[in-house]
Design a protein around this motif. Sequence first.
Motif, short mmCIF file in Angstrom:
data_model
loop_
_atom_site.label_atom_id
_atom_site.label_comp_id
_atom_site.label_asym_id
_atom_site.label_seq_id
_atom_site.Cartn_x
_atom_site.Cartn_y
_atom_site.Cartn_z
N ILE A 169 0.87 -1.18 0.01
CA ILE A 169 -0.01 -0.08 -0.24
C ILE A 169 0.91 1.24 0.10
O ILE A 169 1.68 1.39 0.88
N LEU A 170 0.60 2.06 -0.99
CA LEU A 170 1.58 3.22 -1.17
C LEU A 170 0.57 4.61 -1.13
O LEU A 170 -0.60 4.54 -1.64
N SER A 171 1.36 5.58 -0.63
CA SER A 171 0.74 6.92 -0.88
C SER A 171 1.68 8.02 -1.49
O SER A 171 2.85 8.01 -1.10
N VAL A 172 1.24 8.43 -2.76
CA VAL A 172 2.15 9.29 -3.47
C VAL A 172 1.82 10.49 -3.75
O VAL A 172 0.32 11.00 -3.86
N THR A 173 2.61 11.69 -3.61
CA THR A 173 2.27 13.00 -4.02
C THR A 173 2.94 13.59 -5.24
O THR A 173 3.97 13.20 -5.51
N CYS A 174 2.11 14.28 -6.09
CA CYS A 174 2.80 14.66 -7.36
C CYS A 174 2.41 16.38 -7.58
O CYS A 174 1.13 16.56 -7.97
N PRO A 175 3.44 17.04 -7.10
CA PRO A 175 3.11 18.46 -7.14
C PRO A 175 2.55 19.01 -8.51
O PRO A 175 3.17 18.37 -9.66
N PRO A 176 1.63 19.94 -8.52
CA PRO A 176 1.10 20.53 -10.06
C PRO A 176 2.14 21.13 -10.78
O PRO A 176 2.22 20.92 -11.99
N GLU A 177 3.26 21.73 -10.03
CA GLU A 177 4.21 22.32 -11.16
C GLU A 177 5.28 21.31 -11.85
O GLU A 177 6.10 21.54 -12.52
N LYS A 178 5.06 19.96 -11.10
CA LYS A 178 5.81 19.01 -11.82
C LYS A 178 5.10 18.39 -12.87
O LYS A 178 5.66 17.49 -13.49
N GLY A 179 4.06 18.64 -13.28
CA GLY A 179 3.27 18.00 -14.28
C GLY A 179 1.93 17.35 -13.70
O GLY A 179 2.13 16.73 -12.61
N ARG A 180 0.83 17.41 -14.19
CA ARG A 180 -0.40 16.53 -13.85
C ARG A 180 -0.28 15.26 -14.18
O ARG A 180 0.10 14.67 -15.11
N VAL A 181 -0.56 14.65 -12.88
CA VAL A 181 -0.66 13.15 -13.05
C VAL A 181 -1.83 12.71 -12.41
O VAL A 181 -2.48 13.26 -11.47
N ASP A 182 -2.79 11.69 -13.09
CA ASP A 182 -3.85 11.35 -12.60
C ASP A 182 -3.78 9.51 -12.35
O ASP A 182 -2.79 9.12 -12.67
N PRO A 183 -4.70 9.20 -11.35
CA PRO A 183 -4.62 7.76 -11.20
C PRO A 183 -4.48 6.98 -12.34
O PRO A 183 -3.82 5.89 -12.35
#
Length: 651
Positions: A340-354
């Motif tokens: 089980i993982l929790s990941v954050t992808c900041p907007p300034e790095k580009g949009r990532v969706d599930p």
Amino acid sequence: MKKVTSNRPTSFFGFALVALFCSCATQNHSSKSEVHSRGIASQDPEVIERKADRCAEKILEIPDAAGASWSESSKAFVEAAFLNCLSSYVQIPTVNPSGDEELAAQYLKRVFDRLEIESQVLDVNGRTGLVAFVRPEGVSPGQIKPSVILYHHTDVVPVFESQWLRPDLAFSGAIEPHPGQPSGAKYLWGRGSLDMKSVGIMQLLTMAFANRQRGELKKTVAYLASPDEEVGALGAKGLINEIREDGDLRELTQAQVLLNEGGYGVVRNERPVFLIGTEEKGGAWLTLSHDNPKALFSHLDRLMALFDPGTGKGQLQAGCELISMSTPGQQVNVVPAKAILSVTCPPEKGRVDPIQLEKAFRESFATQTGLTIQAIQSAPNVFELSINLASTGHGSLGALSALQVAARGLQNIGVIPPRAPRFQTPAFYRYQRTPATNGLIAGLKEVYPITTRPGFLLRAADSFSWIGGVDQFFLKSTATQAYSERLFRTSCTWTGFEVSPRGANALVDCRLIHPGYVRERPSIHGDYFVSELRSLANDNTLSIELTNRWNYTASPHNGAVFAALSKAISDEAPGAIVAPWLTPTSSDSTWFRAPQTAQSSSRPIPSYGFFPVSAGDLIGTIHGSNERFPVDQAFKSSKIYTSAVMELIRK
């Protein structure tokens, strides 16, 4: 060690709900929602007693004429007894931690009482075991005579129901075909059906047969059911310490052999091959910790060789960061099928969706079957991922772990850096020849004649094995072709990983060969191994804690014991190859072969892994999912086992 029994059948009433919780060699964070319920709460003592009575009745129904019990006319009786007893034994959920082995001990005690065989329930280091004896006529209880010990452990590793094809089979003892092959072969399903309650039932039938033939016996045969093999070896360490002149098991001080788990049957080049465990790897259970999760990933990648070559497809390079990661119910000797993982992808790095995350993870293991990956967006730019494998096997045999899937996916989405360059091959990863290895290679030469390509390569490469590089290539290719790439070298399996704001820690299960050859420093194999790891890591901020260790051990394969075991197999399976086996996993045999490693002054007892079952790929379900015993092996394996033991105790 306290004996807690009487001459009368003992009731299950009055036994505690849970045995002492072991805080030994491993971290355990079991999730009640994932781990099958264990303990007496779901067991009715009277029901278990009735099942024990039924097991004994089935054994007593086997024809009593000398020598007739294993004839074809008795096959149905032997098979019915074996399957009935194993089914009810598997239904006792002795999951470790905490084991609840008192349930198994009382079940066995009840059976032995009905068979009129002397037995005693034992308190062993706060856990519950059992000993039973069949002595030659004229030998009194407690009299020290040469003996043979039939040994098995009663505890099993946890079950994660979501990994099983059918969760209801996990402790069922049900006899059914594979769900995907409804018209195929039948199996007896459940945790412990291979590891190693089936061996305990073979031994039970052997004790019953030996009891009928007491007039022919020259040696005592003892049955030891031990607790806590899967976590801390409390049972084996306690029992070996009592096999001494002033110990409670002094009657066994002249034991000539102990038969335990290890070894099995396979088919190679259309010929049956039976492996007898004469050697075992040593072990080092490790907890690695680091303040920086990325640094810990890198160390695992380089030191433990946990990643496959390359980085897969679909790299997002999104600059995502790992918030948390865990493997529910992690245990050092159990390969996780869920992460089980929790990941954050900041907007300034580009949009990532599930959808992108799932795609990246899937593409990294595109050929892996039974893989389920789910990703949900729990907050802006925060994603929760769950990775599930449909099945895992024993890590020492190289089973795929959900952690490997997770790590590859984390590389693909830029959470951790691409694979770092490997170190030069460290000493502890080099392939090693041992007596069992040489014996196995000799057996393979018979399986693969020179007229076949594998046979030609075996002989050609072996002829030049005196050259270091050729020998390493030869051992690696032989292991890969025949059984497991990990067979002839030290290997490590990543079995747990947790990331939190405080840092990260990982559980690693290593099985050692190279340190076993540090002959001038025989007591510190694990320490030597860890010192090599620290030197290679070259990182003072990396913590490596050695939580449990044991040494490489061996018993001879050129004596009367190995010959008796081989003969029993050959008599039942003419033309089969019987070969010694370096067990890549481990068992309690190591403590009996080398009592000093258990801080015991007892005499070493030669120990052999004897499991005469043609299990093939089923052996991989041990410590994994869908563990099951092939029903068509019930009679044959029981016959071989009993014949071998009778050969040993009649002389």
